[in-house]
Write an enzyme that holds these catalytic residues in place. Structure first.
Site, PDB file in Angstrom:
ATOM      1  N   GLY A 232      -9.462  -9.020  -0.850  1.00  0.00           N
ATOM      2  CA  GLY A 232      -8.242  -9.363  -0.145  1.00  0.00           C
ATOM      3  C   GLY A 232      -7.705 -10.750  -0.417  1.00  0.00           C
ATOM      4  O   GLY A 232      -6.514 -10.931  -0.687  1.00  0.00           O
TER       5      GLY A 232
ATOM      6  N   GLY B 240     -12.975  -4.373   0.891  1.00  0.00           N
ATOM      7  CA  GLY B 240     -14.374  -3.950   1.017  1.00  0.00           C
ATOM      8  C   GLY B 240     -14.758  -2.900  -0.002  1.00  0.00           C
ATOM      9  O   GLY B 240     -15.873  -2.902  -0.529  1.00  0.00           O
TER      10      GLY B 240
ATOM     11  N   ARG C 213       0.820  -1.212   0.000  1.00  0.00           N
ATOM     12  CA  ARG C 213       0.000   0.000   0.000  1.00  0.00           C
ATOM     13  C   ARG C 213       0.857   1.267   0.000  1.00  0.00           C
ATOM     14  O   ARG C 213       0.472   2.287  -0.585  1.00  0.00           O
ATOM     15  CB  ARG C 213      -0.945  -0.013   1.205  1.00  0.00           C
ATOM     16  CG  ARG C 213      -2.053  -1.048   1.049  1.00  0.00           C
ATOM     17  CD  ARG C 213      -2.913  -1.158   2.285  1.00  0.00           C
ATOM     18  NE  ARG C 213      -4.056  -2.040   2.048  1.00  0.00           N
ATOM     19  CZ  ARG C 213      -4.889  -2.452   2.985  1.00  0.00           C
ATOM     20  NH1 ARG C 213      -4.718  -2.048   4.242  1.00  0.00           N
ATOM     21  NH2 ARG C 213      -5.894  -3.238   2.692  1.00  0.00           N
TER      22      ARG C 213
END
Length: 420
Positions: free
Chosen positions: A378, A401, A35
């Site tokens: 994920g 999500g 990330r």
């Protein structure tokens, strides 16, 4: 369309940027920098525009909830629990700032452990071109507060740190939080970063205007968590490949024997309705026709090949078999767009990872012949990374999500604030 940083004059401006640096930590050390690396293109671009300051903000876990769970576990195990040490090792942003500095090749100034309030003078006092990292936004209850007025208290403060708000945190775009959405009420200008732009450009067309034929591979454990995405994708898909634990709820709905497999009995009617809706829409539902089973859910369990749809009473399905994979290959061969959300087996157990690995290879092959392939969720992302095939996909989403909700056709607060 979303407004991006490309369309904003940033020279001499103070930029406040929401990133998703919610990375796994152990003893204050970053364990996976995916990330962080994903945010670098936007960070670098902003700095290249000659900004006065760039202030970064992110959450890192949920300090209060995570500490509570850790404390309860320690007490259960009869151990002492040092909450301050726990939070410092897992939830403080200082180690993330230090790690970012090594990747950016530029000093990243940590704004202090005393929270996100009262930092305007500190930020404005930094030299031109400085990069500042705020403390974990979730140390403040206002960040995730249910009441807008409570969120606005923190959002207004954060907005005062910049002339431009940039949201590049796709992983939290589905959250209506102070630092992801409410801040836009008070920021003079709001825009999306390049990661956010890329996610939207790949995921939204799958729901609105995909290149057809569209094939969707939907896996994972539970039907209940994927109902909305299945219903959304049915509008455009020519085929829905359903695998993983959720497949057994569908097979039971069709009257098949599923042995000890995971089944949501309260979702049998839902599965039946989805099967009916697919038939009406002319979309093919592809369910397992053979399996790799085991007597127990265990990494060391002995895999048993089941050459047929029905499972014996003593086995649970943990992966798909060769006939099912042949069917997958046939269905995916003609697809121009493929979206994959959820593994088709328990890929974390090596003995039951074969099906998911083969799906990853099939999707990678489709990319090679020109199909648009998007991996979201994920577990799917973890799978393509495990098998070394992430680079062979058109796009691997950074949001679990968020990607699921976008595929459901929902409007995400963190994206909507960046609309033109």
């Amino acid at each position: 369309m979303i407004k991006t940083v490309r369309s904003v004059d940033l020279k001499g401006k103070r930029v406040i940027m929401r990133v998703d640096f919610n990375v796994p930590m152990k003893d204050g050390v970053v364990q996976d920098d995916t990330r962080i690396m994903a945010a670098l293109p936007t960070i670098t671009y902003i700095l290249d525009q000659g900004v006065k300051t760039l202030t970064l903000m992110s959450h890192l876990g949920d300090p209060s909830k995570d500490a509570k769970k850790a404390r309860e576990k320690a007490e259960k195990d009869g151990k002492t629990f040092d909450e301050a040490a726990y939070i410092k090792g897992k939830h403080r942003m200082a180690p993330v700032a230090a790690y970012l500095e090594t990747k950016l090749g530029k000093k990243v100034i940590f704004a202090g452990e005393d929270g996100c309030y009262g930092k305007k003078a500190f930020i404005d006092g930094q030299a031109a071109g400085s990069v500042i990292m705020l403390e974990n936004t979730r140390f403040h209850k206002e960040e995730t507060a249910k009441e807008a007025a409570d969120r606005d208290k923190l959002a207004r403060e954060l907005a005062s740190y910049g002339d431009v708000f940039v949201n590049d945190a796709f992983g939290t775009a589905h959250r209506d939080h102070a630092s992801t959405a409410s801040i836009a009420k008070f920021a003079p200008v709001s825009a999306a970063g390049f990661l956010m732009e890329k996610e939207v450009n790949y995921l939204e067309p799958i729901v609105t205007t995909p290149q057809k034929p569209l094939a969707a591979i939907i896996g994972g454990a539970k039907v209940s968590s994927k109902i909305a995405v299945l219903e959304s994708l049915l509008k455009n898909a020519s085929a829905l490949v359903i695998g993983g634990g959720m497949a057994y709820t569908f097979l039971k709905a069709q009257g098949h024997k599923v042995g000890k497999s995971l089944v949501e009995d309260d979702q049998i009617d839902t599965a039946t309705k989805i099967l009916g809706a697919a038939k009406e829409a002319g979309a093919e539902i592809v369910l397992p026709v053979d399996h790799v089973g085991a007597e127990t859910f265990d990494a060391a369990a002995e895999p048993v090949a089941v050459d047929g749809i029905d499972l014996p009473d003593n086995l649970m399905g943990l992966d798909v078999g060769p006939k099912t994979l042949a069917k997958y290959k046939e269905v995916l061969a003609g697809a121009k767009t493929i979206v994959w959300n959820g593994p088709v087996g328990v890929f974390e157990f090596d003995a039951f990872a074969g099906g998911t690995e083969e799906v990853a290879k099939l999707v990678a092959e489709a990319t090679g012949r020109g199909a648009v392939t998007v991996v979201g969720g994920g577990d799917s992302v973890a799978a393509v990374n495990k098998f070394g095939l992430a680079s062979k996909m058109s796009h691997v989403s950074t949001g679990g999500g968020a990607s699921l909700e976008l595929l459901e056709g929902r409007k995400l607060p963190g994206i909507e604030v960046c609309r033109n």
